[in-house]
Enzyme design. Structure first.
Site, short mmCIF file in Angstrom:
data_model
loop_
_atom_site.label_atom_id
_atom_site.label_comp_id
_atom_site.label_asym_id
_atom_site.label_seq_id
_atom_site.Cartn_x
_atom_site.Cartn_y
_atom_site.Cartn_z
N GLY A 225 0.76 -1.24 0.00
CA GLY A 225 0.00 0.00 0.00
C GLY A 225 0.79 1.29 0.00
N PRO A 260 4.85 -5.09 -0.71
CA PRO A 260 4.83 -3.91 -1.56
C PRO A 260 4.66 -4.27 -3.04
CG PRO A 260 7.08 -4.47 -0.99
CD PRO A 260 6.20 -5.44 -0.26
N ARG A 298 -5.65 2.75 -15.86
CA ARG A 298 -5.77 3.56 -14.65
C ARG A 298 -6.45 4.92 -14.85
NH1 ARG A 298 -2.13 5.25 -11.92
NH2 ARG A 298 -2.97 4.79 -9.87
N TYR A 302 -9.69 4.98 -12.55
CA TYR A 302 -9.59 5.77 -11.31
C TYR A 302 -9.43 7.26 -11.57
CZ TYR A 302 -7.49 1.26 -9.69
OH TYR A 302 -7.19 -0.05 -9.42
N CYS A 327 -13.14 2.26 -28.76
CA CYS A 327 -14.46 2.87 -28.95
C CYS A 327 -15.20 3.02 -27.64
CB CYS A 327 -15.26 2.04 -29.94
SG CYS A 327 -14.46 2.04 -31.54
N GLU A 328 -14.71 3.90 -26.80
CA GLU A 328 -15.32 4.25 -25.52
C GLU A 328 -14.95 5.69 -25.23
OE1 GLU A 328 -17.13 2.31 -23.43
OE2 GLU A 328 -16.77 0.39 -24.43
C1 LIG Z 1 -2.75 -5.33 -3.96
C2 LIG Z 1 -2.22 -5.87 -2.71
C3 LIG Z 1 -0.93 -5.53 -2.29
C4 LIG Z 1 -0.06 -4.53 -3.01
O1 LIG Z 1 -0.56 -3.25 -2.90
P1 LIG Z 1 0.34 -2.01 -3.37
O2 LIG Z 1 -0.53 -0.84 -3.10
O3 LIG Z 1 0.60 -2.18 -4.82
O4 LIG Z 1 1.57 -2.01 -2.56
C5 LIG Z 1 -0.45 -6.13 -1.15
N1 LIG Z 1 -1.20 -7.00 -0.44
C6 LIG Z 1 -2.45 -7.34 -0.82
C7 LIG Z 1 -3.20 -8.33 -0.03
C8 LIG Z 1 -3.00 -6.79 -1.97
O5 LIG Z 1 -4.23 -7.12 -2.33
#
Ligand SMILES: *Cc1c(COP(=O)(O)O)cnc(C)c1O
Length: 400
Positions: A225, A260, A298, A302, A327-328
């Protein structure tokens, strides 16, 4: 400096290019932040699942966090040792669980009581013990895009604290389950430390209360994350991240697992696309390019921002929408982006495309996916062929 113009000539566009040295640097920086602690970084394969990318991380000592048995197979194929592979995800089929258990991976991240029941059933059929970790949903708002927020009870991921505790007790009492870890992952593209710290404190407290009833875990899995800089956002430094996690653990002697994805690959990847033409509808300016939402989803999915560089162009910039051939109306790489006047065959480089880029691609509109190139120590090499028309129809032609 990556010779984008040369690479576009040699491999054609649309094209993904990955700077492997930049990936190495990200990996080592994060690893370094946890120096002196027992830790495993398990690269989240879904961010960029090219076998050569996984192999590159494996060569640096990385494990792999997988969300399908297909990803587990990729990780094994790329040389990640089974004892560093995790299997996460909210929905796993019995056949996936079976293969994961037989592959003897480190553990399965379980996301519901029902899933724990299936894992136990499958393990008992195999007469094996399945190592598990429970994904706890700490009900923390990670303050990121709602589509990539996963740590609130509103989201489908993980279980609340009470369910988690019940699951650990069940696992402890089962001869086919071995509870070894605890897991949380509150969202992606996190740029604030506070929610991560709060989540870690909640999960660490659960570890302590489990320990009090003789359920002693070995692995503290803080998920992934970590956010990256796409535009001018301020992100979390690996050092502060590590300090927050260690602060929450306060003396708990567990092996820290990180998952990560984006942090390792996003800014190491570039998407190269060529201009087909300029076009105006009334006063609205469009730059039509040969790469679209089927290559890089993306922006459409998003409204994600990606920096775009017009190679070798020096004219006065003005606002345009950079749109693909799909075509969107949702097929765009950027909206209201300032670019100089473009001509046929000019090259655009879309930055920060190394995570959730190629992997989210599709064959919509019968468009073959682009080739992928690794750039390492000054040299480029192909790591995935461009898909041909034959590749796209091979599973259908026999039914004609
Ligand atoms: C997607 C995901 C990650 C990686 O997330 P990042 O934001 O790319 O670091 C890690 N653990 C789980 C369980 C995920 O679903």
């Amino acid at each position: 400096m990556i010779p984008f113009q040369l690479l576009a000539q040699e491999y054609e566009t649309p094209l993904y290019v990955y700077d492997f040295d930049a990936m190495t640097k990200q990996f080592e920086t994060l690893k370094e932040a946890f120096r002196g602690k027992k830790s495993i970084l398990a690269y989240a394969v879904k961010a960029n699942s090219n076998l050569s990318v996984i192999k590159h991380f494996a060569s640096l000592g990385s494990g792999a966090d997988c969300v399908s048995i297909g990803e587990v197979r990729r990780a094994l194929m790329a040389g990640v040792p089974a004892y560093k592979i995790l299997f996460s995800g909210v929905g796993k089929r019995d056949d996936e669980l079976r293969e994961a258990i037989l592959s003897d991976i480190l553990y399965i991240n379980v996301e519901s009581e029902a899933e724990l029941g299936r894992v136990e059933m499958v393990a008992s059929q195999l007469d094996k013990v399945a190592r598990i970790s429970v994904r706890v949903n700490p009900n923390i708002d990670p303050q990121t895009h709602p589509y990539i927020s996963t740590g609130l009870h509103d989201n489908k991921f993980g279980v609340d604290l009470d369910s988690a505790k019940r699951m650990y007790i069940k696992a402890k009492n089962s001869q086919f389950l071995d509870p070894v870890g605890i897991h949380f992952h509150i969202g992606s593209q996190l740029t604030q430390l506070e929610p991560i710290y709060e989540a870690a404190v909640i999960v660490a407290d659960l570890v302590r209360s489990l320990s009090a009833i003789s359920i002693d875990l070995k692995f503290f899995d803080m998920g992934g994350g970590l956010g990256v800089q796409y535009d001018n956002e301020v992100t979390i430094t690996p050092y502060d991240y590590a300090q927050a996690i260690l602060g929450a653990l306060k003396g708990l002697d567990l092996t820290i697992i990180g998952e990560p994805g984006r942090f390792l690959t996003a800014n190491a990847g570039y998407f190269l696309t060529k201009v087909l033409y300029e076009k105006k509808n009334g006063s609205k300016r469009f730059v039509v390019v040969d790469g679209g939402m089927n290559d890089l989803l993306r922006p459409s999915l998003y409204k994600a921002y990606h920096r775009i560089e017009a190679i070798g162009k020096k004219g006065e910039p003005s606002a345009c929408d950079v749109v693909g051939p799909v075509c969107e109306s949702g097929d765009f790489l950027a909206k209201g982006y300032e670019l100089p006047l473009m001509e046929h065959n000019d090259l655009l480089v879309v930055h920060s495309a190394g995570a959730y880029g190629f992997g989210m691609g599709s064959n919509y509109n019968t468009r073959g996916r682009s080739a992928e190139v690794a750039f390492e120590k000054g040299e480029a090499r192909l790591i995935r062929d461009r898909e041909t028309f034959e590749d796209l129809v091979v599973l259908e032609t026999k039914y004609l």
